[in-house]
Design a protein around this motif. Sequence first.
Motif, PDB file in Angstrom:
ATOM      1  N   ALA A 129      21.085  18.488 -10.725  1.00  0.00           N
ATOM      2  CA  ALA A 129      21.326  19.902 -11.073  1.00  0.00           C
ATOM      3  C   ALA A 129      21.726  20.656  -9.803  1.00  0.00           C
ATOM      4  N   ASP A 130      22.686  20.099  -9.094  1.00  0.00           N
ATOM      5  CA  ASP A 130      23.193  20.705  -7.850  1.00  0.00           C
ATOM      6  C   ASP A 130      22.097  20.996  -6.837  1.00  0.00           C
ATOM      7  N   GLY A 131      21.127  20.137  -6.776  1.00  0.00           N
ATOM      8  CA  GLY A 131      20.077  20.308  -5.782  1.00  0.00           C
ATOM      9  C   GLY A 131      19.175  21.501  -6.024  1.00  0.00           C
ATOM     10  N   LEU A 132      19.057  21.895  -7.275  1.00  0.00           N
ATOM     11  CA  LEU A 132      18.157  22.994  -7.628  1.00  0.00           C
ATOM     12  C   LEU A 132      16.741  22.681  -7.157  1.00  0.00           C
ATOM     13  N   ARG A 133      16.059  23.718  -6.641  1.00  0.00           N
ATOM     14  CA  ARG A 133      14.704  23.505  -6.135  1.00  0.00           C
ATOM     15  C   ARG A 133      13.705  24.337  -6.913  1.00  0.00           C
ATOM     16  N   SER A 134      12.488  23.814  -6.983  1.00  0.00           N
ATOM     17  CA  SER A 134      11.455  24.529  -7.722  1.00  0.00           C
ATOM     18  C   SER A 134      10.102  24.150  -7.133  1.00  0.00           C
ATOM     19  N   ASP A 135       9.112  25.028  -7.300  1.00  0.00           N
ATOM     20  CA  ASP A 135       7.779  24.606  -6.854  1.00  0.00           C
ATOM     21  C   ASP A 135       6.890  24.300  -8.053  1.00  0.00           C
ATOM     22  N   GLU A 136       7.527  24.248  -9.227  1.00  0.00           N
ATOM     23  CA  GLU A 136       6.836  23.753 -10.417  1.00  0.00           C
ATOM     24  C   GLU A 136       7.676  22.556 -10.868  1.00  0.00           C
ATOM     25  N   LEU A 137       7.006  21.473 -11.245  1.00  0.00           N
ATOM     26  CA  LEU A 137       7.751  20.268 -11.628  1.00  0.00           C
ATOM     27  C   LEU A 137       7.973  20.224 -13.131  1.00  0.00           C
ATOM     28  N   HIS A 138       9.228  20.267 -13.535  1.00  0.00           N
ATOM     29  CA  HIS A 138       9.573  20.091 -14.950  1.00  0.00           C
ATOM     30  C   HIS A 138      10.350  18.795 -15.083  1.00  0.00           C
ATOM     31  N   VAL A 139       9.984  17.995 -16.074  1.00  0.00           N
ATOM     32  CA  VAL A 139      10.722  16.757 -16.309  1.00  0.00           C
ATOM     33  C   VAL A 139      10.850  16.516 -17.810  1.00  0.00           C
ATOM     34  N   PRO A 140      11.932  15.825 -18.194  1.00  0.00           N
ATOM     35  CA  PRO A 140      12.098  15.499 -19.607  1.00  0.00           C
ATOM     36  C   PRO A 140      11.204  14.322 -19.979  1.00  0.00           C
ATOM     37  N   VAL A 141      10.758  14.312 -21.226  1.00  0.00           N
ATOM     38  CA  VAL A 141       9.876  13.242 -21.682  1.00  0.00           C
ATOM     39  C   VAL A 141      10.681  11.958 -21.921  1.00  0.00           C
ATOM     40  N   ASP A 142      10.045  10.824 -21.786  1.00  0.00           N
ATOM     41  CA  ASP A 142      10.645   9.510 -22.082  1.00  0.00           C
ATOM     42  C   ASP A 142      11.864   9.168 -21.247  1.00  0.00           C
ATOM     43  N   ARG A 143      11.984   9.736 -20.073  1.00  0.00           N
ATOM     44  CA  ARG A 143      13.068   9.326 -19.188  1.00  0.00           C
ATOM     45  C   ARG A 143      12.458   8.923 -17.863  1.00  0.00           C
ATOM     46  N   GLN A 144      12.899   7.784 -17.351  1.00  0.00           N
ATOM     47  CA  GLN A 144      12.325   7.322 -16.088  1.00  0.00           C
ATOM     48  C   GLN A 144      12.732   8.254 -14.951  1.00  0.00           C
ATOM     49  N   LEU A 145      11.778   8.564 -14.095  1.00  0.00           N
ATOM     50  CA  LEU A 145      12.056   9.385 -12.911  1.00  0.00           C
ATOM     51  C   LEU A 145      12.153   8.453 -11.712  1.00  0.00           C
ATOM     52  N   ASP A 146      13.218   8.636 -10.945  1.00  0.00           N
ATOM     53  CA  ASP A 146      13.396   7.859  -9.723  1.00  0.00           C
ATOM     54  C   ASP A 146      13.021   8.813  -8.591  1.00  0.00           C
ATOM     55  N   VAL A 147      11.787   8.712  -8.132  1.00  0.00           N
ATOM     56  CA  VAL A 147      11.237   9.721  -7.235  1.00  0.00           C
ATOM     57  C   VAL A 147      11.371   9.321  -5.765  1.00  0.00           C
ATOM     58  N   GLN A 148      11.969  10.204  -4.995  1.00  0.00           N
ATOM     59  CA  GLN A 148      12.097  10.015  -3.551  1.00  0.00           C
ATOM     60  C   GLN A 148      11.113  10.960  -2.874  1.00  0.00           C
ATOM     61  N   LEU A 149      10.309  10.427  -1.992  1.00  0.00           N
ATOM     62  CA  LEU A 149       9.261  11.242  -1.383  1.00  0.00           C
ATOM     63  C   LEU A 149       9.571  11.574   0.066  1.00  0.00           C
ATOM     64  N   GLU A 150       9.164  12.773   0.458  1.00  0.00           N
ATOM     65  CA  GLU A 150       9.299  13.118   1.869  1.00  0.00           C
ATOM     66  C   GLU A 150       8.147  14.020   2.294  1.00  0.00           C
ATOM     67  N   ALA A 151       7.574  13.723   3.441  1.00  0.00           N
ATOM     68  CA  ALA A 151       6.515  14.577   3.984  1.00  0.00           C
ATOM     69  C   ALA A 151       7.053  15.229   5.247  1.00  0.00           C
ATOM     70  N   LEU A 152       6.805  16.526   5.398  1.00  0.00           N
ATOM     71  CA  LEU A 152       7.357  17.236   6.552  1.00  0.00           C
ATOM     72  C   LEU A 152       6.401  17.287   7.740  1.00  0.00           C
ATOM     73  N   ASP A 153       5.113  17.128   7.501  1.00  0.00           N
ATOM     74  CA  ASP A 153       4.179  17.281   8.622  1.00  0.00           C
ATOM     75  C   ASP A 153       3.182  16.128   8.743  1.00  0.00           C
ATOM     76  N   VAL A 154       2.252  16.050   7.808  1.00  0.00           N
ATOM     77  CA  VAL A 154       1.228  15.003   7.878  1.00  0.00           C
ATOM     78  C   VAL A 154       1.308  14.148   6.610  1.00  0.00           C
ATOM     79  N   VAL A 155       0.423  13.186   6.468  1.00  0.00           N
ATOM     80  CA  VAL A 155       0.423  12.333   5.281  1.00  0.00           C
ATOM     81  C   VAL A 155      -0.153  13.095   4.086  1.00  0.00           C
ATOM     82  N   HIS A 156       0.572  13.079   2.992  1.00  0.00           N
ATOM     83  CA  HIS A 156       0.095  13.631   1.726  1.00  0.00           C
ATOM     84  C   HIS A 156       0.158  12.497   0.700  1.00  0.00           C
ATOM     85  N   SER A 157      -0.315  12.767  -0.496  1.00  0.00           N
ATOM     86  CA  SER A 157      -0.242  11.716  -1.508  1.00  0.00           C
ATOM     87  C   SER A 157      -0.006  12.316  -2.885  1.00  0.00           C
ATOM     88  N   PHE A 158       0.987  11.747  -3.549  1.00  0.00           N
ATOM     89  CA  PHE A 158       1.417  12.232  -4.873  1.00  0.00           C
ATOM     90  C   PHE A 158       0.582  11.583  -5.960  1.00  0.00           C
TER      91      PHE A 158
END
Length: 244
Positions: A129-158
């Motif tokens: 979606a042209d790199g649209l950003r949000s701080d709430e995660l919306h996803v469609p049901v029944d579709r696989q998400l290919d998630v790329q993770l990035e941490a900017l400072d310290v270790v976090h966990s999804f």
Amino acid sequence: MLALTVVGSVVLVQFDWFGDAASEEAPPIDTLFDVMVVLSTFVFSIVMVMFGYAIWKFRARPGDESDGAPIHGNTKLEIAWTVIPTIIVLFGAGYSWIVLDDIEARADDAMPLKVTAQQFKWTFEYPEADGLRSDELHVPVDRQLDVQLEALDVVHSFWVPEWRIKRDLVPAGEGGDEIDDEFVVTPNEEGTFSLVCTELCGLGHTTMRATVVVESQEEFDQWLDDQAQAEAGAGGGSSAAGGT
Ligand SMILES: [Cu+2]
């Protein structure tokens, strides 16, 4: 020994250890866990029965001050306590491998999603979606998400508990390509969930949560449109009244 295994297993498998399940990956993970519970109960039963037997059989009678008999080695016993654990561990490893292979299989139509973690906030980006950003995660049901993770400072966990998948986000910096920073998950139930940071990442760690909304494809498309318009209008958009 077998009776204790059966009773222990039946009791322990009753617990709803992980709560509601809302992804395709959840059932195989939960089944794997139950199998491991049964195996662990079996090992525990062997240890406890042997322990109880030894305490009873080799107890010192009143007035008995003598030393124990000097014994050394027992080939049969040593073979047994090497072979049985080896079989259990190899079975566990093989079974886990099969489950992991299954839940990590990539679908061709997976939706790319970028997740960025920083103290103490999650940001989601939608490359489709042209790199649209949000701080709430919306996803469609029944579709696989290919998630790329990035941490900017310290270790976090999804972690979205209902999806089961949990993955660390490691600040890679330069040359961090070898860090395992992606995973796939297929949410298969609509609803609102919580994304929780599950790596102690600083003073604001407990507040590091985000709302996750799994919705139909139509609702998701509508939400993307709304977000894009809000962004174009106000310049800088986060989620307001998103899809219900
Ligand atoms: Cu965090």
